[in-house]
Structures are given as structure tokens and as C-alpha cells.
Design a protein around this motif. Structure first.
Motif: not given
Length: 193
Positions: A37, A41, A113, A115-116, A118-119, A167
């Protein structure tokens, strides 16, 4: 009698070792997940190597391969919790005849959720690969005919694209607005959901 309590049996020693191994394995997986993660970034997912991940996590390559085959497996594991939540929403009988409530719960969960999600999107992990049989609609609603099958594929592709676009646009529209939009779109796919 005190002498018997002073030492542990082999079974007790092995139980402690097993628990420690489970805890160690869990910690290793958490470190690998967090490392990936953080790295995502800092750089593009495709440029991240296993070496980058294990260095950042502070674990060995052996520890990585004991838990995962490829770096995408880490993301799939991270995404599995969200996937389970989405499947629960789709499987919930209360949504059988209420598309709006299903989409509202779906987009609320996606926003919670973000962030997840987006990952997974940024790593180009196909969202549908997270679901059984590669499809969340077919998983819940098996096809009755070849026409039904392809109609479901089209509806699902449209929903994936909506989720990805929402998203990438920063989820500016509320889950209520997205539920309204999707309800109006998918009302045209009567009988699919």
C-alpha cells in the motif's frame, strides 16, 4: 507435584509454537500488505517488484512466497473483505425487488471502502476477478438462456464501468445519487437483478 507444573509437555510446547507461527504469519501478511500500500502511494503498481515489497515490509522473499505467489495476490486478499460485503449485499433477499436499496447499500459500501477500491483499480486488478466465477451478477442470478447470459454480461460491464468512473472521479456524487442513477439505468435490464 510442583515439578510437574514447572515444565511444559511436548504437546503444550507445540501448541505455543503453533500459536506463535500463526501470529507470525499474520504479522508477515500485514507487513507485506502495508508495504505494498505504501509503495503504491509512491510509484506505479507495475513498477513495484517483489524485492521492493519485501524490503519495505522487512521480511524475506521466502516469507513472501510462503504466503503469496504474485504481488496481485496481496491486493486480492486486501479486496476480499470488500468483495464479501458486496456479495452479501447482492445476495440479500430484501433487495430482490428493490433495486434502489440494493444500489444504495452497494455504493455506500464502496464509498466506505474507497481506499481499497482505489488500490484495486489503480493496480488494474479486474474488479470482476474478485468474485466467484468472475461475475457477481451471474453468481447471484444464474442465466436462464443465452440471451439472458449476454444481457447480464452487458449489465455487469456497465456497472463495473460506473463504479470505476465514480471512483476515479473522486466519488463526488453521493451514494443516494448513484443509486438513483443506477436504478434508472438498470430498470431497463428488467429481470436481471
Amino acid at each position: 507435584m510442583d515439578n510437574k507444573k514447572a515444565y511444559k509437555t511436548e504437546l503444550e510446547k507445540r501448541e505455543i509454537l503453533r500459536l506463535n507461527n500463526e501470529e507470525s504469519n499474520k504479522l508477515t501478511k500485514e507487513c507485506l500488505s502495508m508495504a505494498l500500500i505504501y509503495l503504491m502511494n509512491e510509484m506505479d503498481f507495475n513498477k513495484i517488484t517483489i524485492t521492493d515489497i519485501v524490503k519495505r515490509a522487512g521480511v524475506s522473499r521466502t516469507a513472501f512466497y510462503r504466503n503469496y505467489s504474485v504481488k496481485e495476490d496481496i491486493l486480492k486478499e486486501i479486496g476480499q473483505e470488500v468483495t464479501n460485503k458486496l456479495c452479501f449485499i447482492l445476495e440479500n433477499p430484501k433487495h430482490k425487488n428493490d433495486l434502489y436499496s440494493m444500489f444504495l447499500e452497494l455504493f455506500t459500501t464502496l464509498k466506505d471502502n474507497a481506499e481499497t477500491i482505489s488500490l484495486l483499480i489503480n493496480a488494474n486488478i479486474p474488479f470482476d476477478s474478485m468474485f466467484k466465477n468472475g461475475s457477481f451478477i451471474s453468481y447471484r442470478y444464474p442465466s436462464k438462456s443465452i440471451e439472458d447470459k449476454y444481457t447480464k454480461i452487458a449489465a455487469e460491464a456497465a456497472l463495473y464501468k460506473i463504479i470505476i468512473t465514480w471512483n476515479k472521479d473522486g466519488m463526488k456524487q453521493s451514494p443516494k445519487k448513484m443509486a438513483t442513477i443506477c436504478q434508472s439505468i438498470f430498470d431497463g435490464f428488467s429481470g436481471i437483478l
